[in-house]
Design a protein around this motif. Structure first.
Motif, PDB file in Angstrom:
ATOM      1  N   GLY A 181       0.774  -1.222   0.000  1.00 22.47           N
ATOM      2  CA  GLY A 181       0.000   0.000   0.000  1.00 22.47           C
ATOM      3  C   GLY A 181       0.807   1.274   0.000  1.00 22.47           C
ATOM      4  O   GLY A 181       0.238   2.368  -0.038  1.00 22.47           O
ATOM      5  N   ALA A 182       2.130   1.171   0.014  1.00 24.46           N
ATOM      6  CA  ALA A 182       2.974   2.371   0.061  1.00 24.46           C
ATOM      7  C   ALA A 182       3.172   3.016  -1.302  1.00 24.46           C
ATOM      8  O   ALA A 182       3.611   4.166  -1.383  1.00 24.46           O
ATOM      9  CB  ALA A 182       4.344   2.033   0.661  1.00 24.46           C
ATOM     10  N   VAL A 239      16.015  -1.882   2.878  1.00 27.14           N
ATOM     11  CA  VAL A 239      14.933  -0.961   2.523  1.00 27.14           C
ATOM     12  C   VAL A 239      14.587  -1.110   1.045  1.00 27.14           C
ATOM     13  O   VAL A 239      15.419  -1.485   0.222  1.00 27.14           O
ATOM     14  CB  VAL A 239      15.306   0.514   2.800  1.00 27.14           C
ATOM     15  CG1 VAL A 239      15.479   0.770   4.283  1.00 27.14           C
ATOM     16  CG2 VAL A 239      16.561   0.926   2.028  1.00 27.14           C
ATOM     17  N   GLU A 240      13.329  -0.804   0.767  1.00 22.34           N
ATOM     18  CA  GLU A 240      12.875  -0.630  -0.610  1.00 22.34           C
ATOM     19  C   GLU A 240      12.628   0.853  -0.830  1.00 22.34           C
ATOM     20  O   GLU A 240      11.998   1.510   0.004  1.00 22.34           O
ATOM     21  CB  GLU A 240      11.580  -1.405  -0.868  1.00 22.34           C
ATOM     22  CG  GLU A 240      11.738  -2.898  -0.934  1.00 22.34           C
ATOM     23  CD  GLU A 240      12.332  -3.392  -2.250  1.00 22.34           C
ATOM     24  OE1 GLU A 240      12.603  -2.556  -3.140  1.00 22.34           O
ATOM     25  OE2 GLU A 240      12.522  -4.610  -2.371  1.00 22.34           O
ATOM     26  N   ARG A 241      13.134   1.357  -1.941  1.00 21.13           N
ATOM     27  CA  ARG A 241      12.926   2.757  -2.312  1.00 21.13           C
ATOM     28  C   ARG A 241      12.250   2.829  -3.670  1.00 21.13           C
ATOM     29  O   ARG A 241      12.186   1.851  -4.395  1.00 21.13           O
ATOM     30  CB  ARG A 241      14.273   3.500  -2.397  1.00 21.13           C
ATOM     31  CG  ARG A 241      15.124   3.442  -1.137  1.00 21.13           C
ATOM     32  CD  ARG A 241      16.492   4.018  -1.413  1.00 21.13           C
ATOM     33  NE  ARG A 241      17.379   3.944  -0.241  1.00 21.13           N
ATOM     34  CZ  ARG A 241      18.684   4.111  -0.302  1.00 21.13           C
ATOM     35  NH1 ARG A 241      19.283   4.369  -1.471  1.00 21.13           N
ATOM     36  NH2 ARG A 241      19.425   4.027   0.793  1.00 21.13           N
ATOM     37  N   ILE A 269      10.091   3.266   1.003  1.00 19.57           N
ATOM     38  CA  ILE A 269       8.678   2.885   1.033  1.00 19.57           C
ATOM     39  C   ILE A 269       8.437   1.741   2.007  1.00 19.57           C
ATOM     40  O   ILE A 269       7.309   1.531   2.456  1.00 19.57           O
ATOM     41  CB  ILE A 269       8.168   2.498  -0.370  1.00 19.57           C
ATOM     42  CG1 ILE A 269       9.022   1.366  -0.976  1.00 19.57           C
ATOM     43  CG2 ILE A 269       8.127   3.715  -1.276  1.00 19.57           C
ATOM     44  CD1 ILE A 269       8.493   0.831  -2.290  1.00 19.57           C
ATOM     45  N   LYS A 270       9.512   1.006   2.340  1.00 19.62           N
ATOM     46  CA  LYS A 270       9.355  -0.140   3.223  1.00 19.62           C
ATOM     47  C   LYS A 270      10.687  -0.448   3.882  1.00 19.62           C
ATOM     48  O   LYS A 270      11.731  -0.412   3.247  1.00 19.62           O
ATOM     49  CB  LYS A 270       8.866  -1.342   2.410  1.00 19.62           C
ATOM     50  CG  LYS A 270       8.606  -2.605   3.203  1.00 19.62           C
ATOM     51  CD  LYS A 270       7.734  -3.600   2.445  1.00 19.62           C
ATOM     52  CE  LYS A 270       8.322  -4.089   1.164  1.00 19.62           C
ATOM     53  NZ  LYS A 270       7.530  -5.188   0.567  1.00 19.62           N
ATOM     54  N   ILE A 313       9.842  -9.359   8.677  1.00 23.19           N
ATOM     55  CA  ILE A 313       8.697  -8.468   8.860  1.00 23.19           C
ATOM     56  C   ILE A 313       8.927  -7.207   8.047  1.00 23.19           C
ATOM     57  O   ILE A 313      10.059  -6.838   7.738  1.00 23.19           O
ATOM     58  CB  ILE A 313       8.439  -8.141  10.348  1.00 23.19           C
ATOM     59  CG1 ILE A 313       9.664  -7.508  11.008  1.00 23.19           C
ATOM     60  CG2 ILE A 313       8.002  -9.386  11.097  1.00 23.19           C
ATOM     61  CD1 ILE A 313       9.400  -7.033  12.435  1.00 23.19           C
ATOM     62  N   GLU A 314       7.823  -6.549   7.706  1.00 20.81           N
ATOM     63  CA  GLU A 314       7.867  -5.399   6.808  1.00 20.81           C
ATOM     64  C   GLU A 314       7.181  -4.220   7.486  1.00 20.81           C
ATOM     65  O   GLU A 314       6.070  -4.357   7.985  1.00 20.81           O
ATOM     66  CB  GLU A 314       7.183  -5.750   5.489  1.00 20.81           C
ATOM     67  CG  GLU A 314       7.758  -6.999   4.836  1.00 20.81           C
ATOM     68  CD  GLU A 314       6.908  -7.517   3.691  1.00 20.81           C
ATOM     69  OE1 GLU A 314       6.260  -6.694   3.009  1.00 20.81           O
ATOM     70  OE2 GLU A 314       6.876  -8.741   3.472  1.00 20.81           O
ATOM     71  N   LEU A 315       7.849  -3.076   7.496  1.00 21.43           N
ATOM     72  CA  LEU A 315       7.350  -1.894   8.183  1.00 21.43           C
ATOM     73  C   LEU A 315       7.120  -0.778   7.180  1.00 21.43           C
ATOM     74  O   LEU A 315       7.971  -0.519   6.317  1.00 21.43           O
ATOM     75  CB  LEU A 315       8.350  -1.422   9.245  1.00 21.43           C
ATOM     76  CG  LEU A 315       8.423  -2.201  10.570  1.00 21.43           C
ATOM     77  CD1 LEU A 315       8.882  -3.638  10.358  1.00 21.43           C
ATOM     78  CD2 LEU A 315       9.353  -1.513  11.542  1.00 21.43           C
TER      79      LEU A 315
END
Length: 269
Positions: A71-72, A111-113, A152-153, A189-191
């Motif tokens: 959803g990001a 991280v995902e950007r 984003i995550k 886990i994903e934040l």
């Protein structure tokens, strides 16, 4: 439910057959084509970042919108464009990682950007991070480099714990700074930004198409699908799904190995 006016589907464990297959079956692809022929949007809603979506979209015959990174991000597949993104800033990232280090020692972070003109690197991991799935080698970075740009995550990895154990371990440490979920139970886990879920992303999508949540049928199988399944007019969990997804759904269909998505959609299409 009357014929849905929008279909939303998770990818892994839902639209795709289980590993090592990971394919869109001919039966599922055929019903997706009939959904589109009927003028009904079919939207992917996935924990995957945008860079992982085009291959799946091609197999399913899709080129519209996809809700990515839980959803990001809203991604336009056909244009290969980011419509919008909800990001954690570097100060937040450092604060969150510090809190997790204290509550759950031994974690590694990535991280995902979303790429920009000055930063086209979309996945960055610190040297100690390892994937829970085969994706190729990491280019190891320092923690400062990993957390130094908006993301984003945030991905948190612990090789000796399940994802459920990790989520329980950080408990209320993070408060309402972020939302915590997971799409695999293999120690990841994903934040994301607080309030950002697949449901929040889809809420924007339905406005664009002039429909409401009650017009939506949604399919999912994991904890990161729970909000979407509850939000949709009709939420469908896969038989192979996590207990949290099963509890949140209005209906349980067959597993992804047995064309569970197609089995339901064939009622109308």
């Amino acid at each position: 439910m009357e014929q849905p006016r929008l279909v939303a589907s998770d990818v892994d464990g839902t639209l795709l057959t289980p590993p090592p297959g990971d394919i869109v079956t001919p039966r599922t692809a055929a019903v997706v084509a009939r959904v589109l022929e009927a003028g009904v949007p079919f939207v992917l809603a996935t924990g995957r970042p945008p860079r992982w979506v085009p291959q799946i979209a091609k197999a399913a015959g899709l080129d519209g919108l996809a809700v990515c990174a839980n959803g990001a991000v809203l991604y336009d597949i056909g244009r290969d464009e980011i419509v919008w993104a909800r990001t954690l800033d570097p100060v937040q990232l450092h604060d969150i990682v510090s809190a997790i280090d204290n509550a759950l020692p031994g974690c590694a972070f990535a991280v995902e950007r979303v790429g920009t003109a000055t930063d086209d690197v979309t996945f960055v991991a610190e040297i100690s991070y390892t994937h829970p799935w085969p994706e190729g080698p990491n280019v190891g970075a320092t923690r400062a480099e990993t957390l130094g740009h908006p993301a984003i995550k945030l991905l948190v990895r612990h090789t000796n714990m399940t994802s459920g154990e990790m989520a329980a371990g950080i408990g209320g440490v993070l408060g309402d700074q972020v939302d915590v979920t997971w799409s695999t139970n293999n120690g990841l886990i994903e934040l994301s930004v607080h309030g950002v879920t697949k449901a929040s992303g889809l809420a924007d999508v339905v406005e664009r198409f002039g429909v409401t949540a009650q017009d939506v049928i949604a399919f999912g199988d994991m904890p990161n699908d729970v909000e979407m399944l509850r939000w949709a007019g009709h939420g469908v969990a896969m038989a192979n799904g996590h207990e949290a997804a099963l509890a949140a759904a209005d209906e349980v269909t067959a597993s992804s190995a047995e064309d569970g998505v197609a089995l339901v959609l064939e009622r109308w299409f």
